[in-house]
Design an enzyme around this catalytic site. Structure first.
Site, PDB file in Angstrom:
ATOM      1  CE1 TYR A 139     -36.075  63.449 -32.127  1.00 30.39           C
ATOM      2  CE2 TYR A 139     -33.879  64.386 -32.089  1.00 30.39           C
ATOM      3  CZ  TYR A 139     -35.172  64.377 -31.644  1.00 30.39           C
ATOM      4  OH  TYR A 139     -35.576  65.294 -30.721  1.00 30.39           O
ATOM      5  CB  THR A 196     -34.423  68.530 -31.962  1.00 33.38           C
ATOM      6  OG1 THR A 196     -33.083  68.203 -31.577  1.00 33.38           O
ATOM      7  CG2 THR A 196     -34.667  67.917 -33.327  1.00 33.38           C
TER       8      THR A 196
HETATM    9  C1  UD1 Z   1     -29.615  65.035 -26.950  1.00 33.33           C
HETATM   10  C2  UD1 Z   1     -30.513  64.029 -27.601  1.00 33.33           C
HETATM   11  C3  UD1 Z   1     -31.122  64.530 -28.860  1.00 33.33           C
HETATM   12  C4  UD1 Z   1     -31.634  65.914 -28.727  1.00 33.33           C
HETATM   13  C5  UD1 Z   1     -30.497  66.781 -28.269  1.00 33.33           C
HETATM   14  C6  UD1 Z   1     -30.863  68.232 -28.200  1.00 33.33           C
HETATM   15  C7  UD1 Z   1     -30.141  61.602 -27.563  1.00 33.33           C
HETATM   16  C8  UD1 Z   1     -29.181  60.504 -27.860  1.00 33.33           C
HETATM   17  N1  UD1 Z   1     -29.744  62.829 -27.883  1.00 33.33           N
HETATM   18  O1  UD1 Z   1     -28.411  65.122 -27.601  1.00 33.33           O
HETATM   19  O2  UD1 Z   1     -32.190  63.707 -29.209  1.00 33.33           O
HETATM   20  O3  UD1 Z   1     -32.141  66.366 -29.938  1.00 33.33           O
HETATM   21  O4  UD1 Z   1     -30.118  66.323 -26.985  1.00 33.33           O
HETATM   22  O5  UD1 Z   1     -31.812  68.404 -27.217  1.00 33.33           O
HETATM   23  O6  UD1 Z   1     -31.192  61.348 -27.046  1.00 33.33           O
HETATM   24  N2  UD1 Z   1     -22.246  62.042 -22.814  1.00 33.33           N
HETATM   25  C9  UD1 Z   1     -21.292  61.329 -22.122  1.00 33.33           C
HETATM   26  N3  UD1 Z   1     -21.695  60.275 -21.358  1.00 33.33           N
HETATM   27  C10 UD1 Z   1     -23.003  59.901 -21.241  1.00 33.33           C
HETATM   28  C11 UD1 Z   1     -23.982  60.640 -21.948  1.00 33.33           C
HETATM   29  C12 UD1 Z   1     -23.566  61.699 -22.730  1.00 33.33           C
HETATM   30  O7  UD1 Z   1     -20.094  61.623 -22.207  1.00 33.33           O
HETATM   31  O8  UD1 Z   1     -23.299  58.917 -20.520  1.00 33.33           O
HETATM   32  C13 UD1 Z   1     -21.838  63.220 -23.603  1.00 33.33           C
HETATM   33  C14 UD1 Z   1     -22.161  63.143 -25.070  1.00 33.33           C
HETATM   34  O9  UD1 Z   1     -21.124  62.547 -25.798  1.00 33.33           O
HETATM   35  C15 UD1 Z   1     -22.362  64.622 -25.410  1.00 33.33           C
HETATM   36  C16 UD1 Z   1     -22.943  65.214 -24.122  1.00 33.33           C
HETATM   37  O10 UD1 Z   1     -22.560  64.306 -23.093  1.00 33.33           O
HETATM   38  O11 UD1 Z   1     -21.134  65.243 -25.645  1.00 33.33           O
HETATM   39  C17 UD1 Z   1     -24.445  65.333 -24.145  1.00 33.33           C
HETATM   40  O12 UD1 Z   1     -25.026  64.086 -24.512  1.00 33.33           O
HETATM   41  P1  UD1 Z   1     -26.592  63.791 -24.296  1.00 33.33           P
HETATM   42  O13 UD1 Z   1     -27.006  64.262 -22.958  1.00 33.33           O
HETATM   43  O14 UD1 Z   1     -26.839  62.355 -24.627  1.00 33.33           O
HETATM   44  O15 UD1 Z   1     -27.321  64.728 -25.362  1.00 33.33           O
HETATM   45  P2  UD1 Z   1     -27.017  64.885 -26.931  1.00 33.33           P
HETATM   46  O16 UD1 Z   1     -26.515  63.647 -27.508  1.00 33.33           O
HETATM   47  O17 UD1 Z   1     -26.241  66.149 -27.122  1.00 33.33           O
END
Ligand code: UD1
Length: 337
Positions: free
Chosen positions: A147, A123
């Site tokens: 993780y 990752t």
């Molecule tokens: C995810 C995974 C991580 C993995 C990485 C790379 C989790 C928490 N994170 O990271 O395990 O290693 O991808 O593949 O499982 N966001 C919002 N609203 C939401 C959800 C997300 O604003 O409801 C934003 C977050 O702050 C971030 C972006 O969207 O800026 C992406 O978030 P997310 O899709 O959760 O992935 P990551 O946390 O980047």
């Protein structure tokens, strides 16, 4: 690759989100494939009926020995593991057990049975809180949560093993995996998903009433977090190309980023969902989510140099359409079950 060079592949975690897409990619490309999955987060229906399926744990060495022998396994793609960052902070031992100790047991079994090739699902989280720039594989590895550390430890185990034994390996460091099989044969199905695109399409289908935007004060052009979103089917095909590269050069091991090398902000993603669906999903600004970094973008030069991987879904609207088609199918499957 010539069909005669296609060795039988054991996919661990093959009933899960990414693993099930890898099974489809291997099968579509004519590789013999078998799956082991303990169904803790995966689904039996995610594995096609014609693929040998073993319900069990990767630490069950007797079961592994049986599968290696019965199916003449020539390569392992190892997806089984735990993936939720906040959970890893609350319960680190679970992560060091599932992602490190059990991987070590699987690797030992592979070495003892002379399995020559191993692909490991790692990752971008191993880079920790990096500078805002496309990341190469040689950038510092400084995971900031259990993780990421549990995955990095397994990377290190593999590096030592390949120096000591006749097994080469490929570490693939995924950026933000999203979307679903274009034919809707599989997709992200785990309840309580936290990933942005999954959350957004659940909002479109009415499962949620809004999307929270975690942080609008990041040092990015629109203030929201930027990620390199990669379609799960392109990621799956990267595994097949990586395996061919391992078979072609058994003396060489590889570590490669898998991303598209470009980023989208949270607002850009939500705009793409709105334009793909013709709806306007409700957005609510919330504080930053603990552990989030401003930007994570890959430099994918190495995988393009080393393999002939050609992504075909590098388009946010396509990703959203596939994610949405899967979400609707899942919704119907759950309503009818
Ligand atoms: C995810 C995974 C991580 C993995 C990485 C790379 C989790 C928490 N994170 O990271 O395990 O290693 O991808 O593949 O499982 N966001 C919002 N609203 C939401 C959800 C997300 O604003 O409801 C934003 C977050 O702050 C971030 C972006 O969207 O800026 C992406 O978030 P997310 O899709 O959760 O992935 P990551 O946390 O980047």
């Amino acid at each position: 690759m010539d069909d005669s060079a296609k060795v039988p592949v054991l996919v661990t975690g093959g009933a899960g989100y990414i693993g099930s897409h890898a099974v489809l990619a291997l099968r579509d490309a004519g590789w013999p494939v078998a799956v082991i999955d303990n169904l803790s987060t995966g689904f039996r229906w995610a594995v096609p009926d014609d693929v040998p399926f073993f319900e069990g744990d990767i630490a069950d060495t007797a079961l592994l020995a049986r599968i290696f022998t019965e199916h003449n396994i020539g390569a392992i793609m190892h997806f089984a593991g735990s993936i939720v960052v906040p959970e890893s902070v609350a319960d680190p031992l679970k992560y060091y057990d599932n992602n490190t100790s059990r991987s070590r047991t699987l690797i030992q079994a592979a070495v003892e049975h002379g399995v020559p090739h191993f692909i490991f699902s790692s990752t971008a989280t191993v880079y920790g809180e990096p500078e805002i720039k496309p990341l190469t594989e040689d950038d510092p590895l400084q995971p900031v949560n259990p993780y990421g550390m549990s995955k990095l430890m397994t990377e290190r185990i593999l590096a030592d093993i390949s120096r000591a034994h006749a097994m080469n390996h490929c570490v693939l460091r995924y950026f933000n995996v999203c979307g679903a099989d274009p034919a809707a044969r599989s997709g992200q199905s785990t309840a309580g998903a936290t990933h942005l695109i999954k959350v957004a399409v659940e909002t479109v289908t009415g499962k949620r009433d809004h999307v929270a935007i975690f942080g609008c004060d990041y040092p990015t052009p629109d203030g929201t977090g930027i990620r390199d979103y990669i379609h799960v089917s392109d990621l799956a095909s990267a595994h097949v190309h990586a395996l061919s590269a391992l078979i072609d050069r058994p003396e060489r091991s590889l570590t490669m980023n898998v991303g598209y090398g470009r980023g989208f902000s949270v607002l850009e993603v939500l705009d793409a969902v709105d334009s793909a669906t013709g709806t306007t999903i409700v957005r609510k600004q919330e504080p930053r989510r603990p552990g989030d970094v401003p930007a994570l973008i890959s430099n994918p030069a190495r995988i393009h140099e080393v393999t002939d991987w050609q992504p075909v879904h590098d388009d946010l609207e396509t990703i959203v359409c596939h994610a949405l088609a899967w979400e609707r199918k899942l919704h119907d499957m759950r309503r009818n079950s």
